[in-house]
Design an enzyme around this catalytic site. Sequence first.
Site, short mmCIF file in Angstrom:
data_model
loop_
_atom_site.label_atom_id
_atom_site.label_comp_id
_atom_site.label_asym_id
_atom_site.label_seq_id
_atom_site.Cartn_x
_atom_site.Cartn_y
_atom_site.Cartn_z
N HIS A 169 7.25 -10.97 10.85
CA HIS A 169 7.27 -10.85 9.49
C HIS A 169 6.36 -11.75 8.31
O HIS A 169 5.82 -11.71 7.14
CB HIS A 169 7.66 -9.49 8.80
CG HIS A 169 7.59 -8.69 8.31
ND1 HIS A 169 6.26 -8.57 8.56
CD2 HIS A 169 7.96 -7.80 7.30
CE1 HIS A 169 6.12 -6.58 7.98
NE2 HIS A 169 7.05 -6.71 7.00
N ASN A 185 6.96 -5.48 0.72
CA ASN A 185 6.94 -4.63 1.11
C ASN A 185 6.16 -4.06 -0.75
O ASN A 185 5.53 -2.97 -1.07
CB ASN A 185 7.96 -3.76 0.98
CG ASN A 185 7.56 -3.37 2.85
OD1 ASN A 185 6.80 -3.69 2.88
ND2 ASN A 185 8.86 -2.81 2.82
N ASN A 219 2.78 -2.61 5.02
CA ASN A 219 3.42 -1.76 3.48
C ASN A 219 3.21 -3.08 2.20
O ASN A 219 2.85 -2.57 0.75
CB ASN A 219 4.88 -1.87 3.88
CG ASN A 219 4.82 -0.75 4.22
OD1 ASN A 219 4.30 0.23 4.40
ND2 ASN A 219 6.32 -0.43 5.29
N TYR A 255 15.06 -14.72 7.55
CA TYR A 255 13.69 -14.15 7.78
C TYR A 255 12.56 -15.26 8.22
O TYR A 255 11.60 -14.68 8.92
CB TYR A 255 13.56 -13.70 6.91
CG TYR A 255 14.21 -12.22 6.53
CD1 TYR A 255 14.35 -11.03 7.23
CD2 TYR A 255 14.55 -12.45 5.37
CE1 TYR A 255 15.20 -9.87 6.90
CE2 TYR A 255 15.98 -11.04 4.64
CZ TYR A 255 15.66 -10.11 5.32
OH TYR A 255 16.53 -8.91 5.12
N PHE A 279 10.08 -10.14 -1.75
CA PHE A 279 9.51 -9.22 -0.15
C PHE A 279 8.35 -8.03 -0.02
O PHE A 279 7.63 -8.54 -1.13
CB PHE A 279 10.81 -7.95 0.23
CG PHE A 279 12.40 -9.00 0.23
CD1 PHE A 279 12.81 -9.07 1.45
CD2 PHE A 279 12.77 -9.37 -1.32
CE1 PHE A 279 14.08 -9.39 1.79
CE2 PHE A 279 14.00 -10.16 -0.84
CZ PHE A 279 14.51 -10.02 -0.01
#
Length: 204
Positions: free
Chosen positions: A30, A77, A123, A25, A75
């Site tokens: 993000h 969210n 989120n 990631y 993470f």
Amino acid sequence: MFWRRAVPEDADWLIVGLGNPGEEYRQTPHNLGFLTVERLSEDAGVRVTRPEEDALVGSGQIGGRQALLAKPLSFVNRSGGPVKRLLRRYHLPPHRLLVVYDELDLAWGRLRLKQKGSAAGHNGMQSIIDALGTSEFPRLRIGIHPGHPVSNGARYVLRPFTRDEIEEVEEIVGRAAEVVRHALAEGTEKAMARSNRRLAESQE
């Protein structure tokens, strides 16, 4: 409430960059919050490697203020839990929290510093607002909208940067780190005015 405690001398601010842990990631839209915190840490000679409250943290001088830099490991969210626990651990009120994160509703590369506001569909920010019970804390949004319709936002924010974008990301993250330093050095209101003035000049 936990944020009514006195602020200790060893931490004036908590700077949180949102992102997902894991190398897969790292170079994705993000994770621009993570990348900004990493740039701040590199510039300040701070190692953000100490595990605390389900986050990696480090402390040092940012914009002339003693700050904690943090990357939650829960993470994006589920960022609210680690952020709330870090604020409690260091006796910091929400207005001494600055969150850096990606914003799909903002054009690619644009920065927007705000003193408060809604999650606007993000989120990770909603998780933090829910955990703290308030939306009144500063945040720096980094635009990632490509300028054309995005059919699947969840997939888009997790896709790897293209080769051309990686070069642009270096410049964007550098500007984001500069905004954070100004926010700590001179206050969010002045930093907002400075950022808006530069944006207006760039569009002339």
